[in-house]
Design an enzyme around this catalytic site. Structure first.
Site, short mmCIF file in Angstrom:
data_model
loop_
_atom_site.label_atom_id
_atom_site.label_comp_id
_atom_site.label_asym_id
_atom_site.label_seq_id
_atom_site.Cartn_x
_atom_site.Cartn_y
_atom_site.Cartn_z
N HIS A 7 0.88 -1.03 0.04
CA HIS A 7 -0.01 -0.03 0.04
C HIS A 7 0.77 1.27 0.04
O HIS A 7 1.95 1.16 0.31
CB HIS A 7 -0.83 -0.17 1.27
CG HIS A 7 -1.75 0.96 1.35
ND1 HIS A 7 -1.67 2.35 1.82
CD2 HIS A 7 -3.29 1.01 1.37
CE1 HIS A 7 -2.85 2.77 1.87
NE2 HIS A 7 -3.75 1.97 1.40
N ASP A 19 2.94 -4.56 7.71
CA ASP A 19 1.86 -3.73 7.62
C ASP A 19 0.45 -4.87 7.83
O ASP A 19 0.44 -5.56 6.73
CB ASP A 19 1.69 -3.19 6.14
CG ASP A 19 0.44 -2.38 6.12
OD1 ASP A 19 -0.51 -2.49 6.79
OD2 ASP A 19 0.20 -1.76 5.14
N GLN A 45 -4.85 -5.50 6.75
CA GLN A 45 -5.82 -6.16 6.09
C GLN A 45 -5.52 -7.60 6.57
O GLN A 45 -6.35 -8.49 6.37
CB GLN A 45 -5.45 -6.20 4.52
CG GLN A 45 -5.68 -4.86 3.93
CD GLN A 45 -7.10 -4.38 3.86
OE1 GLN A 45 -8.13 -5.24 4.36
NE2 GLN A 45 -7.18 -2.98 3.84
N LYS A 49 -10.69 -0.80 10.52
CA LYS A 49 -10.96 -1.89 9.41
C LYS A 49 -11.04 -3.08 10.09
O LYS A 49 -11.20 -4.07 9.80
CB LYS A 49 -9.56 -2.05 8.59
CG LYS A 49 -9.27 -0.83 7.78
CD LYS A 49 -8.15 -1.45 7.05
CE LYS A 49 -7.46 -0.39 6.23
NZ LYS A 49 -8.15 0.44 5.16
N CYS A 109 -4.79 2.54 -3.49
CA CYS A 109 -3.44 2.81 -3.01
C CYS A 109 -2.24 1.83 -3.22
O CYS A 109 -1.63 1.57 -2.18
CB CYS A 109 -3.66 3.36 -1.66
SG CYS A 109 -4.83 4.82 -1.32
#
Ligand SMILES: Cc1ncc(COP(=O)(O)O)c(C=O)c1O
Length: 419
Positions: free
Chosen positions: A136, A213, A216, A239, A377
């Protein structure tokens, strides 16, 4: 095995109670243009269940005051609720200590904290940072800013046509100049689940720390930062069925202690004179100013909510949704799924022949279906697949098989409009 154990083993797993869960989400009762909302934009932001909303209202109506600096009832109540939220997050990701959990405003803020505080101290001219094609923008741009300032170099792990990282190529990128690895756990654009545990072990064998990261991953699979052995792990509350404005940076205590602060101000200090300021202990050193108290407490309620359902049950239901949606989408001529990794989370990026993704999104919206269209993104991913954008359906545990059917019917309607 006893007769009882045999009987228990033979018993089928209970069906995922999706309808009961949906009833917890007020927003899912909405109609859009007279059609029931089918919310498939969960990778951008998920929805909030009533218990999380209630917890934030309770805080706001009966517990609100500033934290850490009051002796009165409300300040002490707010402080203990805020501290409890940190503990809930610690257990959710299995961090060793609660001081390894830093509240940030989101994943982007968490990554910027690392590039600023760790990067500016430990990365210099000629050093190399390894990132991947899948990242991202929030795990690319802060590193580029650092590299530009320091004269460091970014090396990029390529992906194959399925959207999987080429781990052999990753391993070949290591050399005496490698100082850091940044890798996403799950791709927001394609859904690929990356082999981060293996990548972390390889980096550590070369003495290189790794930031994952997890924006997700945390909402979809069980994450155990001790098992992964990552040095930093970043994610966002919004999220994860929590509010906006809150995120988390997990960092190993030993590393956080060696890093200078990111932002200066109240709460992050031990003492201040005009001659010299000394800094607070972690996590406070990295939480300058009044923190997002209500949002942190909301995030604590969100992880309680998810834990009560169970991350394994959530992952299993979402896998069923993905499998069914993939199978149905593959049956439609003129539709191509972009991102076909063997290990995927419930994200389906797709292209419809002859229809711009923006038109796909607009027409699906007329059917009450919310998908995201654009580059997500992740422009390097789009460039790799030679598309300017995709349409993306991203599922959460409160989505149902009937909603997959609605998406498939919606795609057929889009095709009809364009033929
Ligand atoms: C993989 C990934 N990383 C980082 C981010 C940025 O998250 P935030 O905007 O909450 O900081 C996102 C948001 O879509 C994401 O999907």
């Amino acid at each position: 095995m006893t007769a009882m154990a045999t009987a228990l083993k033979a018993r089928p797993a209970p069906a995922f109670p999706v309808e009961r869960i949906r009833a917890d989400f007020p927003i899912l009762k909405l109609e859009i243009g007279g059609k029931p909302l089918v919310y498939l934009d969960n990778a951008a932001s998920s929805q909030m269940p009533q218990p999380v909303i209630d917890r934030m209202v309770r805080y706001q109506t009966t517990q609100h005051a500033n934290v850490n600096r009051g002796v009165h009832y409300l300040s002490e109540t707010a402080t203990s609720a805020f501290d409890a939220a940190r503990g809930k997050v610690q257990h959710f990701i299995n961090a060793r200590e609660d001081r390894e959990v830093i509240f940030t405003s989101g994943t982007t803020d968490a990554i910027n904290l690392v590039t600023y505080a760790y990067g500016r101290k430990f990365i210099g001219s000629g050093d190399e940072i390894i990132l991947t094609t899948l990242e991202h923008h929030s795990n690319i741009v802060p590193w580029q800013m650092l590299a530009e300032e320091k004269g460091a170099k970014i090396r990029v792990v390529p992906i194959n046509d399925a959207g999987e990282l080429l781990v052999d190529e990753y391993e070949k990128l290591f050399n005496a100049h490698t100082r850091f690895v940044g890798v996403m756990h799950v791709s927001n654009a394609l859904g690929t689940i990356n082999p981060v545990k293996r990548m972390i072990a390889f980096a550590h064998a070369h003495g290189v720390p790794v930031l994952v990261d997890g924006a997700q991953a945390v909402p979809h699979i069980k994450v155990d930062v001790q098992d992964l052995d990552c040095d930093f792990y970043a994610f966002s509350g919004h999220k994860l069925c929590g509010p906006t404005g809150i995120g988390v940076l997990y960092g190993k205590a030993a590393l956080l202690e060696r890093m200078p602060p990111f932002k200066g101000g109240g709460d992050m200090i031990r003492s201040v004179t005009f001659e010299k300021t000394t800094y607070n202990t972690i996590p406070h050193k990295f939480e300058a100013g009044t923190p997002p108290i209500a949002a942190a407490i909301g995030l604590g309620a969100a992880v309680d909510y998810l834990s009560a359902i169970g991350m394994d049950a959530i992952a299993a239901h979402e896998f069923d949704l993905l499998e069914y949606a993939t199978e149905q989408m593959n049956r439609i001529r003129g539709v191509r799924i972009i991102g076909t990794a063997a290990k995927k989370a419930a994200v389906l990026s797709f292209a419809i022949d002859g229809v711009h993704p923006h038109d796909v999104g607009t027409l699906l919206n007329c059917e009450g279906i919310a998908v995201r269209t654009g580059h997500h993104c992740a422009q390097p991913v789009m460039q790799r697949f030679h598309v300017p954008a995709t349409s993306r359906a991203s599922f959460a545990f409160y989505n149902s098989m009937a909603e997959v059917d609605a998406l498939i019917a919606g795609i057929r309607t889009v095709q009809k409009v364009f033929t």
